[in-house]
Design a protein around this motif. Structure first.
Motif, PDB file in Angstrom:
ATOM      1  N   MET A   1     -32.957 -20.530 -11.968  1.00 35.97           N
ATOM      2  CA  MET A   1     -31.632 -19.961 -12.143  1.00 35.97           C
ATOM      3  C   MET A   1     -31.758 -18.483 -12.517  1.00 35.97           C
ATOM      4  O   MET A   1     -32.637 -18.106 -13.281  1.00 35.97           O
ATOM      5  N   ARG A   2     -30.869 -17.655 -11.942  1.00 33.50           N
ATOM      6  CA  ARG A   2     -30.844 -16.235 -12.305  1.00 33.50           C
ATOM      7  C   ARG A   2     -29.461 -15.899 -12.845  1.00 33.50           C
ATOM      8  O   ARG A   2     -28.445 -16.211 -12.226  1.00 33.50           O
ATOM      9  N   VAL A   3     -29.433 -15.230 -13.999  1.00 36.12           N
ATOM     10  CA  VAL A   3     -28.193 -14.993 -14.732  1.00 36.12           C
ATOM     11  C   VAL A   3     -28.040 -13.503 -15.021  1.00 36.12           C
ATOM     12  O   VAL A   3     -29.020 -12.804 -15.282  1.00 36.12           O
ATOM     13  N   LEU A   4     -26.793 -13.030 -14.970  1.00 35.71           N
ATOM     14  CA  LEU A   4     -26.474 -11.676 -15.417  1.00 35.71           C
ATOM     15  C   LEU A   4     -25.763 -11.775 -16.765  1.00 35.71           C
ATOM     16  O   LEU A   4     -24.732 -12.440 -16.886  1.00 35.71           O
ATOM     17  N   VAL A 157     -40.334 -21.601 -10.697  1.00 38.11           N
ATOM     18  CA  VAL A 157     -40.773 -21.652  -9.298  1.00 38.11           C
ATOM     19  C   VAL A 157     -40.804 -23.086  -8.792  1.00 38.11           C
ATOM     20  O   VAL A 157     -40.363 -23.382  -7.673  1.00 38.11           O
ATOM     21  N   LEU A 158     -41.314 -24.003  -9.614  1.00 38.40           N
ATOM     22  CA  LEU A 158     -41.362 -25.406  -9.193  1.00 38.40           C
ATOM     23  C   LEU A 158     -39.957 -25.947  -8.954  1.00 38.40           C
ATOM     24  O   LEU A 158     -39.723 -26.672  -7.976  1.00 38.40           O
ATOM     25  N   GLU A 159     -39.010 -25.605  -9.823  1.00 42.01           N
ATOM     26  CA  GLU A 159     -37.640 -26.093  -9.641  1.00 42.01           C
ATOM     27  C   GLU A 159     -37.062 -25.604  -8.316  1.00 42.01           C
ATOM     28  O   GLU A 159     -36.436 -26.362  -7.569  1.00 42.01           O
ATOM     29  N   LEU A 160     -37.274 -24.334  -8.002  1.00 44.11           N
ATOM     30  CA  LEU A 160     -36.772 -23.795  -6.737  1.00 44.11           C
ATOM     31  C   LEU A 160     -37.403 -24.508  -5.540  1.00 44.11           C
ATOM     32  O   LEU A 160     -36.715 -24.849  -4.574  1.00 44.11           O
ATOM     33  N   LEU A 161     -38.712 -24.739  -5.595  1.00 42.07           N
ATOM     34  CA  LEU A 161     -39.397 -25.425  -4.501  1.00 42.07           C
ATOM     35  C   LEU A 161     -38.921 -26.867  -4.358  1.00 42.07           C
ATOM     36  O   LEU A 161     -38.727 -27.367  -3.243  1.00 42.07           O
ATOM     37  N   LEU A 174     -38.280 -16.173  -4.031  1.00 46.97           N
ATOM     38  CA  LEU A 174     -38.732 -16.654  -5.337  1.00 46.97           C
ATOM     39  C   LEU A 174     -38.695 -15.536  -6.366  1.00 46.97           C
ATOM     40  O   LEU A 174     -38.300 -15.756  -7.515  1.00 46.97           O
ATOM     41  N   LEU A 175     -39.083 -14.334  -5.959  1.00 44.62           N
ATOM     42  CA  LEU A 175     -39.058 -13.192  -6.873  1.00 44.62           C
ATOM     43  C   LEU A 175     -37.623 -12.873  -7.286  1.00 44.62           C
ATOM     44  O   LEU A 175     -37.344 -12.576  -8.449  1.00 44.62           O
ATOM     45  N   ASP A 176     -36.704 -12.979  -6.347  1.00 39.11           N
ATOM     46  CA  ASP A 176     -35.305 -12.662  -6.623  1.00 39.11           C
ATOM     47  C   ASP A 176     -34.659 -13.672  -7.562  1.00 39.11           C
ATOM     48  O   ASP A 176     -33.846 -13.321  -8.414  1.00 39.11           O
ATOM     49  N   LYS A 177     -35.033 -14.957  -7.424  1.00 40.49           N
ATOM     50  CA  LYS A 177     -34.376 -16.009  -8.206  1.00 40.49           C
ATOM     51  C   LYS A 177     -35.062 -16.307  -9.534  1.00 40.49           C
ATOM     52  O   LYS A 177     -34.399 -16.761 -10.470  1.00 40.49           O
ATOM     53  N   ALA A 178     -36.365 -16.087  -9.628  1.00 40.34           N
ATOM     54  CA  ALA A 178     -37.102 -16.485 -10.833  1.00 40.34           C
ATOM     55  C   ALA A 178     -37.534 -15.308 -11.705  1.00 40.34           C
ATOM     56  O   ALA A 178     -38.007 -15.514 -12.821  1.00 40.34           O
ATOM     57  N   TRP A 179     -37.376 -14.100 -11.201  1.00 41.60           N
ATOM     58  CA  TRP A 179     -37.703 -12.903 -11.989  1.00 41.60           C
ATOM     59  C   TRP A 179     -36.435 -12.083 -12.159  1.00 41.60           C
ATOM     60  O   TRP A 179     -35.398 -12.397 -11.569  1.00 41.60           O
ATOM     61  N   ASP A 180     -36.490 -11.014 -12.959  1.00 43.14           N
ATOM     62  CA  ASP A 180     -35.289 -10.201 -13.158  1.00 43.14           C
ATOM     63  C   ASP A 180     -35.358  -8.922 -12.340  1.00 43.14           C
ATOM     64  O   ASP A 180     -36.278  -8.717 -11.547  1.00 43.14           O
ATOM     65  N   ALA A 181     -34.374  -8.055 -12.536  1.00 40.61           N
ATOM     66  CA  ALA A 181     -34.234  -6.862 -11.708  1.00 40.61           C
ATOM     67  C   ALA A 181     -35.365  -5.858 -11.900  1.00 40.61           C
ATOM     68  O   ALA A 181     -35.546  -4.960 -11.082  1.00 40.61           O
ATOM     69  N   ARG A 191     -47.524 -14.913  -6.128  1.00 43.01           N
ATOM     70  CA  ARG A 191     -48.774 -15.531  -5.669  1.00 43.01           C
ATOM     71  C   ARG A 191     -49.582 -16.075  -6.840  1.00 43.01           C
ATOM     72  O   ARG A 191     -50.137 -17.183  -6.763  1.00 43.01           O
ATOM     73  N   LEU A 192     -49.622 -15.326  -7.947  1.00 47.19           N
ATOM     74  CA  LEU A 192     -50.387 -15.771  -9.106  1.00 47.19           C
ATOM     75  C   LEU A 192     -49.759 -17.010  -9.744  1.00 47.19           C
ATOM     76  O   LEU A 192     -50.472 -17.943 -10.134  1.00 47.19           O
ATOM     77  N   VAL A 193     -48.430 -17.030  -9.853  1.00 45.08           N
ATOM     78  CA  VAL A 193     -47.756 -18.190 -10.437  1.00 45.08           C
ATOM     79  C   VAL A 193     -47.957 -19.420  -9.547  1.00 45.08           C
ATOM     80  O   VAL A 193     -48.212 -20.520 -10.043  1.00 45.08           O
TER      81      VAL A 193
END
Length: 220
Positions: A1-4, A157-161, A174-181, A191-193
């Motif tokens: 989940m990505r939140v503002l 990442v696992l939840e998204l997959l 994955l970067l857009d949804k699991a990391w921030d801006a 790749r590392l995760v």
């Protein structure tokens, strides 16, 4: 989940951001309504935590505009105005939920996850793939009945997959949804995760790479 998180009080905003990240929720922060409206048109947020009393563009107007844009993100109003009339008014503006300050952080997270489950892309709170089970309420993952301890980013990442149900997700998604801006688009963090996630889930391997496309779950 990505939140503002839209909160004009810097300390409160920072506390929310840190707490959400510990819950495997990517959180961006802005401090005024105008910037919030810019951000929601650039990034695909699942939810907006919106302080009602904002400088510049008031939180009520921010809520109206986000609803009018039909972006699909849920709105949780977070405000010191906690009277019944205030709640009714906030929900009438189009907010999906309303939480008065002060609040308990676990309740905030629970409400966010409840809003996420209402989205068109959401599935059951308990996800399964092959012999892996992910209880998204308790943030608990098991494989063949044995608990697998994962970091917040690995959980995200696992939840998204798992929600993709075998579909290929690009590293950019994955970067857009699991990391921030603030995440570097050229980073190798995804790749590392994925690498550590594969190791922790064990054999037979479930997380696979689609060359030049991304990652997916498969019981090959």
């Amino acid at each position: 989940m990505r939140v503002l998180v839209v909160e004009d009080e810097p300390y409160m905003a920072r506390v929310l951001q840190i707490g959400l990240r510990r819950e495997a929720i990517a959180a961006d922060v802005v401090h005024d309504g105008a910037t919030a409206l810019e951000r929601v048109t650039v990034y695909d947020y699942d939810a907006v935590i919106l302080d009602r009393d904002l400088p510049g563009v008031h939180g009520d107007e921010v809520c109206r505009r986000i609803v009018a844009m039909d972006l699909g993100c849920r709105i949780l109003m977070l405000t010191a105005a906690g009277r019944l009339g205030d709640k009714v008014e906030g929900l009438g503006l189009g907010a999906d939920d309303y939480l008065p300050k002060p609040f308990d952080f676990p309740e905030l997270v629970a409400r966010l996850r409840a809003l996420y489950r209402r989205s068109p892309m959401a599935h059951s709170p308990v996800l399964t793939f092959d012999d892996v089970t992910f209880d998204t309420h308790r943030r608990r993952v098991t494989r063949a009945g044995a608990e697998v301890r994962l970091t917040p980013k690995e959980l995200a990442v696992l939840e998204l997959l798992m929600r993709a149900d075998g579909g290929v997700l690009s590293a950019e998604y994955l970067l857009d949804k699991a990391w921030d801006a603030h995440a570097d688009p050229l980073t190798n963090a995804v790749r590392l995760v994925v690498h550590t996630l594969r190791k922790k889930l064990g054999e037979p391997q479930l997380v696979h790479t689609a060359i030049s496309a991304g990652y997916y779950l498969g019981s090959e």
